[in-house]
Design a protein around this motif. Structure first.
Motif, PDB file in Angstrom:
ATOM      1  N   CYS A  85      48.042  42.370  41.952  1.00 15.35           N
ATOM      2  CA  CYS A  85      47.263  41.207  41.542  1.00 15.35           C
ATOM      3  C   CYS A  85      45.781  41.554  41.652  1.00 15.35           C
ATOM      4  CB  CYS A  85      47.588  40.011  42.421  1.00 15.35           C
ATOM      5  SG  CYS A  85      46.874  38.445  41.853  1.00 15.35           S
ATOM      6  N   VAL A 111      44.400  32.136  41.844  1.00 16.73           N
ATOM      7  CA  VAL A 111      43.937  33.161  42.773  1.00 16.73           C
ATOM      8  C   VAL A 111      45.116  34.041  43.167  1.00 16.73           C
ATOM      9  CG1 VAL A 111      42.058  31.763  43.722  1.00 16.73           C
ATOM     10  CG2 VAL A 111      44.314  31.693  44.796  1.00 16.73           C
ATOM     11  N   CYS A 112      44.806  35.227  43.701  1.00 19.57           N
ATOM     12  CA  CYS A 112      45.856  36.090  44.248  1.00 19.57           C
ATOM     13  C   CYS A 112      46.244  35.603  45.642  1.00 19.57           C
ATOM     14  CB  CYS A 112      45.354  37.532  44.343  1.00 19.57           C
ATOM     15  SG  CYS A 112      45.023  38.325  42.773  1.00 19.57           S
ATOM     16  N   SER A 122      41.797  39.860  41.406  1.00 23.52           N
ATOM     17  CA  SER A 122      41.045  38.610  41.447  1.00 23.52           C
ATOM     18  C   SER A 122      40.253  38.390  40.156  1.00 23.52           C
ATOM     19  CB  SER A 122      40.089  38.634  42.643  1.00 23.52           C
ATOM     20  OG  SER A 122      39.131  39.676  42.483  1.00 23.52           O
ATOM     21  N   ARG A 123      39.706  37.202  40.023  1.00 26.37           N
ATOM     22  CA  ARG A 123      38.976  36.856  38.801  1.00 26.37           C
ATOM     23  C   ARG A 123      37.802  37.789  38.543  1.00 26.37           C
ATOM     24  NH1 ARG A 123      38.384  30.527  40.067  1.00 26.37           N
ATOM     25  NH2 ARG A 123      38.609  31.373  42.162  1.00 26.37           N
ATOM     26  N   THR A 165      38.719  42.240  44.106  1.00 24.07           N
ATOM     27  CA  THR A 165      39.849  42.376  45.042  1.00 24.07           C
ATOM     28  C   THR A 165      41.121  42.644  44.269  1.00 24.07           C
ATOM     29  OG1 THR A 165      38.824  40.832  46.596  1.00 24.07           O
ATOM     30  CG2 THR A 165      41.180  41.256  46.852  1.00 24.07           C
ATOM     31  N   SER A 166      41.883  43.616  44.728  1.00 27.58           N
ATOM     32  CA  SER A 166      43.194  43.885  44.148  1.00 27.58           C
ATOM     33  C   SER A 166      44.165  44.204  45.284  1.00 27.58           C
ATOM     34  CB  SER A 166      43.133  45.037  43.141  1.00 27.58           C
ATOM     35  OG  SER A 166      42.575  46.191  43.724  1.00 27.58           O
ATOM     36  N   PRO A 169      49.892  36.208  42.053  1.00 29.87           N
ATOM     37  CA  PRO A 169      49.108  34.982  41.975  1.00 29.87           C
ATOM     38  C   PRO A 169      49.821  33.855  42.715  1.00 29.87           C
ATOM     39  CG  PRO A 169      49.338  36.015  39.815  1.00 29.87           C
ATOM     40  CD  PRO A 169      50.288  36.711  40.739  1.00 29.87           C
ATOM     41  N   ALA A 187      42.946  34.836  38.106  1.00 30.41           N
ATOM     42  CA  ALA A 187      43.538  36.040  38.666  1.00 30.41           C
ATOM     43  C   ALA A 187      44.696  36.442  37.764  1.00 30.41           C
ATOM     44  CB  ALA A 187      44.047  35.768  40.079  1.00 30.41           C
TER      45      ALA A 187
END
Length: 122
Positions: free
Chosen positions: A49, A100-101, A51-52, A56-57, A106, A32
């Motif tokens: 933030c 991860v967020c 996600s990988r 998702t933000s 993060p 992330a």
């Protein structure tokens, strides 16, 4: 292992900028990525933030509906599109990686970049 931010500059209120966060020495899509900023005399604060996967933000309330974080894992780069900029957005902007967020930051950060200056002024 390095993150490099770019794209900052001087912009008038209401204008736009797109910041880039490029990874060197590691594969960005394993992490992330969070964007942070630090204004003069203030503490560093989280902004967004992603996600990988990019699915998702999350955003700080102060930038919601104005900023958009995205990523191009094939280019090993994360972006922060900033619209409707305000003078209070003036800061040095940083990116950092994490597992991860956790909300809009993060849960753990490492590999900070050197930052890029954003100045919003008429």
């Amino acid at each position: 292992l390095q993150l490099v931010e770019s794209g900052g500059g001087l912009v008038q209120p209401g204008g736009s900028l797109r910041l880039s966060c490029a990874a060197s020495g590691f594969t960005l899509n394993y992490y992330a990525i969070g964007w942070f900023r630090q204004a003069p005399g203030k503490e560093r604060e989280g902004v967004a933030c992603i996600s990988r996967s990019g699915g998702t933000s999350n955003y700080a309330d102060s930038v919601k509906r104005r900023f958009t974080v995205s990523r191009e894992n094939a280019k090993n780069t994360v972006y922060l599109q900033m619209n409707s900029l305000k003078p209070e957005d003036t800061a040095v902007y940083y990116c950092a990686r994490g597992p991860v967020c956790s909300g809009y930051v993060p849960n753990f950060t490492s590999s900070w970049g050197q930052g890029t200056q954003v100045t919003v002024s008429s």
